[in-house]
Structures are given as structure tokens and as C-alpha cells.
Design an enzyme around this catalytic site. Structure first.
Site, short mmCIF file in Angstrom:
data_model
loop_
_atom_site.label_atom_id
_atom_site.label_comp_id
_atom_site.label_asym_id
_atom_site.label_seq_id
_atom_site.Cartn_x
_atom_site.Cartn_y
_atom_site.Cartn_z
N ARG A 1 0.91 -1.25 -0.10
CA ARG A 1 -0.02 0.09 0.02
C ARG A 1 0.87 1.19 -0.10
O ARG A 1 0.29 2.44 -0.42
CB ARG A 1 -0.98 0.07 1.27
CG ARG A 1 -1.81 -1.18 1.25
CD ARG A 1 -2.47 -1.16 2.63
NE ARG A 1 -1.61 -1.45 3.69
CZ ARG A 1 -1.63 -1.46 4.95
NH1 ARG A 1 -2.81 -1.26 5.52
NH2 ARG A 1 -0.87 -1.90 5.74
N ARG B 1 12.09 33.21 4.48
CA ARG B 1 11.15 33.45 5.60
C ARG B 1 12.24 33.43 6.63
O ARG B 1 12.87 32.23 7.03
CB ARG B 1 9.87 32.49 5.79
CG ARG B 1 8.88 32.72 4.75
CD ARG B 1 7.44 31.74 4.81
NE ARG B 1 6.60 31.93 4.10
CZ ARG B 1 5.57 32.65 4.11
NH1 ARG B 1 5.52 33.37 5.13
NH2 ARG B 1 4.61 32.64 3.16
N HIS C 1 13.29 33.73 12.64
CA HIS C 1 12.55 34.03 13.63
C HIS C 1 12.63 33.21 14.77
O HIS C 1 13.15 32.14 14.69
CB HIS C 1 11.01 33.86 13.12
CG HIS C 1 10.40 34.66 12.01
ND1 HIS C 1 9.99 33.98 10.93
CD2 HIS C 1 10.83 35.95 11.43
CE1 HIS C 1 9.69 34.90 9.98
NE2 HIS C 1 10.53 36.00 10.02
N LYS D 1 10.64 24.31 18.03
CA LYS D 1 9.77 23.86 16.39
C LYS D 1 10.20 22.37 15.94
O LYS D 1 11.31 22.12 16.18
CB LYS D 1 10.15 24.79 15.52
CG LYS D 1 9.72 26.26 16.09
CD LYS D 1 10.05 27.31 15.04
CE LYS D 1 9.71 28.76 15.27
NZ LYS D 1 10.17 29.76 14.57
N HIS E 1 15.08 30.67 13.37
CA HIS E 1 14.75 29.64 12.34
C HIS E 1 14.33 30.42 11.10
O HIS E 1 13.64 31.34 11.26
CB HIS E 1 13.66 28.75 12.88
CG HIS E 1 13.01 27.94 11.56
ND1 HIS E 1 11.71 28.22 10.92
CD2 HIS E 1 13.74 26.86 11.09
CE1 HIS E 1 11.91 27.17 10.09
NE2 HIS E 1 12.99 26.41 10.18
N TYR F 1 4.85 23.10 10.89
CA TYR F 1 5.55 23.19 12.18
C TYR F 1 4.62 22.63 13.44
O TYR F 1 3.28 22.96 13.26
CB TYR F 1 5.56 24.92 12.40
CG TYR F 1 6.34 25.67 11.37
CD1 TYR F 1 7.68 25.99 12.03
CD2 TYR F 1 5.73 26.06 10.32
CE1 TYR F 1 8.35 27.13 10.88
CE2 TYR F 1 6.55 26.99 9.55
CZ TYR F 1 7.63 27.21 9.90
OH TYR F 1 8.55 28.13 9.04
N ASP G 1 10.87 41.11 7.52
CA ASP G 1 12.10 40.38 7.50
C ASP G 1 12.97 41.19 7.16
O ASP G 1 14.28 41.03 7.48
CB ASP G 1 11.92 39.12 6.67
CG ASP G 1 10.97 38.09 7.70
OD1 ASP G 1 10.48 38.43 8.54
OD2 ASP G 1 10.79 37.22 7.16
#
Length: 176
Positions: free
Chosen positions: A23, A59, A62, A72, A119, A132, A168
């Protein structure tokens, strides 16, 4: 689940161990017991998704300040990213060092990012989706960041094309 510590103390790459049959496969991507057996934070307070339309989207970087620092667990379910973490813990042997790892839908790798690390990521493909699991709820007043091109870190991002939010771009230079 197979845990491999990165050069940043307490940050781990996690590889799933699929059990396959006709499967497809089944695998654990999170296990409270396995995280806690390694002394890692297993709390999950929030789950988030980042959808990114174009390759080159950047991104980050942060983090949340004390007392709401976050752990995280990050993985890429569609597409591919170059994921970057930076150690901001002054007492850490890897303070101000960074590490980059490619997380892709194909390799199904998960990154465990401990408290005290910033991150961010850059998408390597169009239409990339990142998931996340986060140990703390988002608190805007504790939200912080370091600029993607801060000279204190000299991060080597893979793509010269960069789509970056105004927020940013505006983070100040890192101050010790």
C-alpha cells in the site's frame, strides 16, 4: 525515528523509519516518549503551515524571546526548502553558528529546533509547503528576528532570487 544531532547543540535532524508494504508505508513523525528519552521538549501548543508560491521565498529568521521561547519541529510536505537555524544562546559552544539542511517532500526529514535558536528557510521549488509543531503559542510582543543577511552570521543562502517580506528585511543588526 532516527535522531542525528546537528553541529548546533540540541538541534536534531529526525529521519522517519517507514514500514512499507504493497500500500505504501506508515511511519511515526512525532513521539513524545522518544523525544523525552533524549531530554527534548515534547510539548505541542500550536501547529502551523507556511505555503509559499514561488521558489526563492525566504522567511525568517524568527524566534520568540523569554519566557516564551519556542521549540519547533519543522518539515516540508510539498516541494523543498533550505532550512537554516542560528544559535543565539550566549552560553552555547555553538553560539552565533548556523547550520543549513535541505528538507524536502521526498526525504521527509524533520528538524527539531530547540529554544534559543532562530529559524528560517528559503524555498527551492515553487508551491512549497512547510509544517510546524510549536511548543508555545504565538505571542506577537515576544516575536523577534534576525535579518537574513546579517553580517554577524554570514549565512550562505542557496538561491540569489529572494522574495522577502518587508518585516524580515527590517530586522536590525544582531546585538550581543
Amino acid at each position: 525515528m532516527k535522531f542525528t544531532e546537528t553541529v548546533l547543540k540540541g538541534a536534531f535532524l529526525i529521519d522517519i523509519e517507514p514500514i512499507e508494504d504493497e500500500r505504501g508505508f506508515f511511519a511515526r513523525s512525532w513521539c513524545k516518549q522518544e523525544l523525552e528519552a533524549r531530554g527534548l521538549n515534547s510539548k505541542v501548543a500550536q501547529c502551523s503551515i507556511s505555503f509559499n508560491r514561488e521558489q526563492g521565498t525566504l522567511r525568517g529568521l524568527h524566534y520568540q524571546a523569554k519566557p516564551y521561547e519556542e521549540v519547533k519541529l519543522v518539515w516540508c510536505s510539498v516541494g523543498a526548502i533550505c532550512d537554516v537555524i542560528v544559535d543565539l544562546r550566549p552560553d552555547s559552544p555553538s553560539y552565533k553558528k548556523w547550520v543549513a539542511n535541505n528538507l524536502t517532500a521526498e526525504n521527509r526529514r524533520i528538524l527539531y529546533v530547540p529554544e534559543g535558536l532562530a529559524h528560517g528557510f528559503q524555498t527551492l521549488q515553487d508551491r512549497t509547503e512547510v509544517h510546524y509543531q510549536i511548543s508555545e503559542c504565538y505571542r506577537a510582543e515576544y516575536s523577534r528576528g534576525i535579518r537574513w543577511d546579517d553580517p554577524a552570521f554570514q549565512i550562505d543562502w542557496p538561491l540569489s532570487k529572494r522574495i522577502i517580506s518587508a518585516r524580515d528585511k527590517m530586522f536590525p543588526d544582531f546585538a550581543e
